[in-house]
Design a protein around this motif. Structure first.
Motif, PDB file in Angstrom:
ATOM      1  N   LEU A  39       8.931  -7.330  66.269  1.00 19.46           N
ATOM      2  CA  LEU A  39       9.036  -6.130  67.082  1.00 19.46           C
ATOM      3  C   LEU A  39      10.419  -5.987  67.697  1.00 19.46           C
ATOM      4  O   LEU A  39      10.920  -4.876  67.858  1.00 19.46           O
ATOM      5  CB  LEU A  39       7.966  -6.143  68.166  1.00 19.46           C
ATOM      6  CG  LEU A  39       6.514  -6.000  67.704  1.00 19.46           C
ATOM      7  CD1 LEU A  39       5.579  -5.969  68.899  1.00 19.46           C
ATOM      8  CD2 LEU A  39       6.333  -4.751  66.859  1.00 19.46           C
ATOM      9  N   GLU A  40      11.040  -7.114  68.038  1.00 14.32           N
ATOM     10  CA  GLU A  40      12.377  -7.042  68.613  1.00 14.32           C
ATOM     11  C   GLU A  40      13.363  -6.452  67.613  1.00 14.32           C
ATOM     12  O   GLU A  40      14.229  -5.635  67.971  1.00 14.32           O
ATOM     13  CB  GLU A  40      12.846  -8.444  69.051  1.00 14.32           C
ATOM     14  CG  GLU A  40      12.099  -9.024  70.246  1.00 14.32           C
ATOM     15  CD  GLU A  40      10.764  -9.622  69.866  1.00 14.32           C
ATOM     16  OE1 GLU A  40      10.468  -9.687  68.654  1.00 14.32           O
ATOM     17  OE2 GLU A  40      10.018 -10.028  70.772  1.00 14.32           O
ATOM     18  N   GLN A  41      13.235  -6.848  66.349  1.00 13.53           N
ATOM     19  CA  GLN A  41      14.126  -6.324  65.326  1.00 13.53           C
ATOM     20  C   GLN A  41      13.896  -4.831  65.098  1.00 13.53           C
ATOM     21  O   GLN A  41      14.840  -4.051  64.988  1.00 13.53           O
ATOM     22  CB  GLN A  41      13.939  -7.085  64.010  1.00 13.53           C
ATOM     23  CG  GLN A  41      14.908  -6.671  62.919  1.00 13.53           C
ATOM     24  CD  GLN A  41      14.783  -7.544  61.683  1.00 13.53           C
ATOM     25  OE1 GLN A  41      14.119  -8.579  61.700  1.00 13.53           O
ATOM     26  NE2 GLN A  41      15.421  -7.129  60.605  1.00 13.53           N
ATOM     27  N   LEU A  42      12.616  -4.424  65.042  1.00 10.41           N
ATOM     28  CA  LEU A  42      12.303  -3.006  64.872  1.00 10.41           C
ATOM     29  C   LEU A  42      12.742  -2.190  66.080  1.00 10.41           C
ATOM     30  O   LEU A  42      13.174  -1.042  65.944  1.00 10.41           O
ATOM     31  CB  LEU A  42      10.803  -2.823  64.631  1.00 10.41           C
ATOM     32  CG  LEU A  42      10.283  -3.232  63.256  1.00 10.41           C
ATOM     33  CD1 LEU A  42       8.769  -3.112  63.201  1.00 10.41           C
ATOM     34  CD2 LEU A  42      10.927  -2.383  62.168  1.00 10.41           C
ATOM     35  N   GLU A  43      12.652  -2.783  67.264  1.00 11.61           N
ATOM     36  CA  GLU A  43      13.099  -2.090  68.465  1.00 11.61           C
ATOM     37  C   GLU A  43      14.606  -1.819  68.388  1.00 11.61           C
ATOM     38  O   GLU A  43      15.079  -0.756  68.793  1.00 11.61           O
ATOM     39  CB  GLU A  43      12.778  -2.931  69.703  1.00 11.61           C
ATOM     40  CG  GLU A  43      13.123  -2.254  71.016  1.00 11.61           C
ATOM     41  CD  GLU A  43      12.761  -3.109  72.218  1.00 11.61           C
ATOM     42  OE1 GLU A  43      12.799  -2.581  73.348  1.00 11.61           O
ATOM     43  OE2 GLU A  43      12.459  -4.307  72.042  1.00 11.61           O
ATOM     44  N   ALA A  44      15.340  -2.780  67.836  1.00  8.75           N
ATOM     45  CA  ALA A  44      16.790  -2.621  67.707  1.00  8.75           C
ATOM     46  C   ALA A  44      17.152  -1.598  66.631  1.00  8.75           C
ATOM     47  O   ALA A  44      18.181  -0.921  66.723  1.00  8.75           O
ATOM     48  CB  ALA A  44      17.432  -3.972  67.382  1.00  8.75           C
ATOM     49  N   GLN A  45      16.286  -1.465  65.616  1.00 12.70           N
ATOM     50  CA  GLN A  45      16.584  -0.591  64.484  1.00 12.70           C
ATOM     51  C   GLN A  45      16.088   0.838  64.676  1.00 12.70           C
ATOM     52  O   GLN A  45      16.497   1.737  63.944  1.00 12.70           O
ATOM     53  CB  GLN A  45      15.956  -1.175  63.209  1.00 12.70           C
ATOM     54  CG  GLN A  45      16.563  -2.497  62.774  1.00 12.70           C
ATOM     55  CD  GLN A  45      15.804  -3.130  61.626  1.00 12.70           C
ATOM     56  OE1 GLN A  45      14.676  -2.722  61.301  1.00 12.70           O
ATOM     57  NE2 GLN A  45      16.399  -4.126  61.000  1.00 12.70           N
ATOM     58  N   THR A  46      15.197   1.056  65.639  1.00  9.05           N
ATOM     59  CA  THR A  46      14.618   2.383  65.852  1.00  9.05           C
ATOM     60  C   THR A  46      14.870   2.844  67.280  1.00  9.05           C
ATOM     61  O   THR A  46      15.512   2.145  68.063  1.00  9.05           O
ATOM     62  CB  THR A  46      13.101   2.373  65.593  1.00  9.05           C
ATOM     63  OG1 THR A  46      12.443   1.578  66.611  1.00  9.05           O
ATOM     64  CG2 THR A  46      12.776   1.796  64.221  1.00  9.05           C
ATOM     65  N   ASN A  47      14.346   4.011  67.605  1.00  3.25           N
ATOM     66  CA  ASN A  47      14.473   4.546  68.955  1.00  3.25           C
ATOM     67  C   ASN A  47      13.186   4.380  69.754  1.00  3.25           C
ATOM     68  O   ASN A  47      12.948   5.115  70.718  1.00  3.25           O
ATOM     69  CB  ASN A  47      14.849   6.033  68.896  1.00  3.25           C
ATOM     70  CG  ASN A  47      16.202   6.257  68.250  1.00  3.25           C
ATOM     71  OD1 ASN A  47      17.177   5.602  68.603  1.00  3.25           O
ATOM     72  ND2 ASN A  47      16.277   7.154  67.283  1.00  3.25           N
ATOM     73  N   PHE A  48      12.352   3.412  69.349  1.00  5.07           N
ATOM     74  CA  PHE A  48      11.108   3.143  70.057  1.00  5.07           C
ATOM     75  C   PHE A  48      11.230   1.863  70.868  1.00  5.07           C
ATOM     76  O   PHE A  48      11.954   0.941  70.488  1.00  5.07           O
ATOM     77  CB  PHE A  48       9.942   2.992  69.065  1.00  5.07           C
ATOM     78  CG  PHE A  48       9.607   4.240  68.309  1.00  5.07           C
ATOM     79  CD1 PHE A  48       9.311   5.418  68.980  1.00  5.07           C
ATOM     80  CD2 PHE A  48       9.578   4.248  66.921  1.00  5.07           C
ATOM     81  CE1 PHE A  48       9.004   6.578  68.282  1.00  5.07           C
ATOM     82  CE2 PHE A  48       9.269   5.396  66.216  1.00  5.07           C
ATOM     83  CZ  PHE A  48       8.979   6.562  66.903  1.00  5.07           C
ATOM     84  N   THR A  49      10.478   1.796  71.970  1.00  5.45           N
ATOM     85  CA  THR A  49      10.414   0.573  72.753  1.00  5.45           C
ATOM     86  C   THR A  49       9.425  -0.393  72.100  1.00  5.45           C
ATOM     87  O   THR A  49       8.641  -0.016  71.226  1.00  5.45           O
ATOM     88  CB  THR A  49       9.941   0.865  74.181  1.00  5.45           C
ATOM     89  OG1 THR A  49       8.573   1.320  74.134  1.00  5.45           O
ATOM     90  CG2 THR A  49      10.806   1.926  74.850  1.00  5.45           C
ATOM     91  N   LYS A  50       9.459  -1.626  72.538  1.00  2.00           N
ATOM     92  CA  LYS A  50       8.533  -2.623  71.985  1.00  2.00           C
ATOM     93  C   LYS A  50       7.089  -2.209  72.255  1.00  2.00           C
ATOM     94  O   LYS A  50       6.220  -2.353  71.394  1.00  2.00           O
ATOM     95  CB  LYS A  50       8.817  -3.997  72.594  1.00  2.00           C
ATOM     96  CG  LYS A  50       7.955  -5.105  71.992  1.00  2.00           C
ATOM     97  CD  LYS A  50       8.356  -6.465  72.547  1.00  2.00           C
ATOM     98  CE  LYS A  50       7.496  -7.566  71.932  1.00  2.00           C
ATOM     99  NZ  LYS A  50       7.874  -8.912  72.423  1.00  2.00           N
TER     100      LYS A  50
END
Length: 234
Positions: A39-50
């Protein structure tokens, strides 16, 4: 994906859940055939919060327990979400159609699925889904338009030809035609495409490049308003 959108839309009205549920969220991530990126990686790659990603993932897993969705399942999910055609306020109902114009039209769902399936593997993973959603809902104007260009570029050769634009526009009109008033004429999609293609094909070489697409769309106030509507969805 209908449940995903519905679950995420209600996020702001929910109270913070206890840590037990947070632990369950993490456990859920290990119980599917495909485990998404952290989730941390996806949070960094998108504009969504964890937290938003956790809610989206729960909805995605409910619809797709295996962690991936194939085209047939994708069509079935959206057929349930928009069973009666594109909503009247849908951006693109009068101009270029965008994501939320989806109904039970299998042909449009086919094109949309392949726009989500950026690696052309025949399946959409959670990462693919949230990446596209992040662009369409919270991306810049250029990001949204680039994604839309990719939707129209059916054969992925970097250009949009008139046949590709006709295929997409016809799919849109097929799914919404009988729910419009007055009823659309049979040649309406062709007329629509002729107007837009003439406007976008700046050098009259029979194809629309990304630069031509970006320039034409940004010159059209109606298209820009359609993009703005995405920011108010969530």
């Amino acid at each position: 994906m209908g449940a995903v959108m519905g679950t995420f839309s209600s996020l702001q009205t929910k109270q913070r859940r206890p840590s037990k549920d947070k632990i369950e969220d993490e456990l859920e991530m290990t119980m599917v055939c495909h485990r998404p990126e952290g989730l941390e990686q996806l949070e960094a790659q998108t504009n969504f919060t964890k937290r938003e990603l956790q809610v989206l993932y729960r909805g995605f897993k409910n619809e797709c327990p295996s962690g991936v969705v194939n085209e047939e399942t994708f069509k079935q999910i959206y057929a349930q979400f928009f069973p009666h055609g594109a909503p009247p306020c849908c951006p693109g109902s009068r101009h270029l159609p965008f994501l939320l114009c989806l109904s039970d039209a299998s042909m449009y769902a086919h094109y949309l699925f392949h726009a989500f399936d950026t690696t052309q593997t025949g399946s959409v993973k959670f990462e693919d889904f949230v990446t596209a959603l992040s662009i369409l809902l919270r991306g810049t104007v250029h990001e949204k338009l680039r994604w839309t260009f990719n939707l129209y570029d059916i054969n992925k050769d970097g250009y949009i030809n008139k046949e590709e634009m006709m295929d997409i526009v016809k799919a849109i009109y097929d799914m919404m035609g009988k729910y419009t008033y007055p009823v659309l004429r049979e040649d309406t999609p062709r007329q629509h495409v002729d107007v837009f293609f003439q406007k976008m094909d700046k050098n009259k070489d029979g194809i629309v490049t990304l630069d031509e697409f970006l320039e034409s769309c940004q010159e059209d106030d109606n298209i820009m308003r359609s993009l703005q509507l995405f920011q108010n969805v969530m």
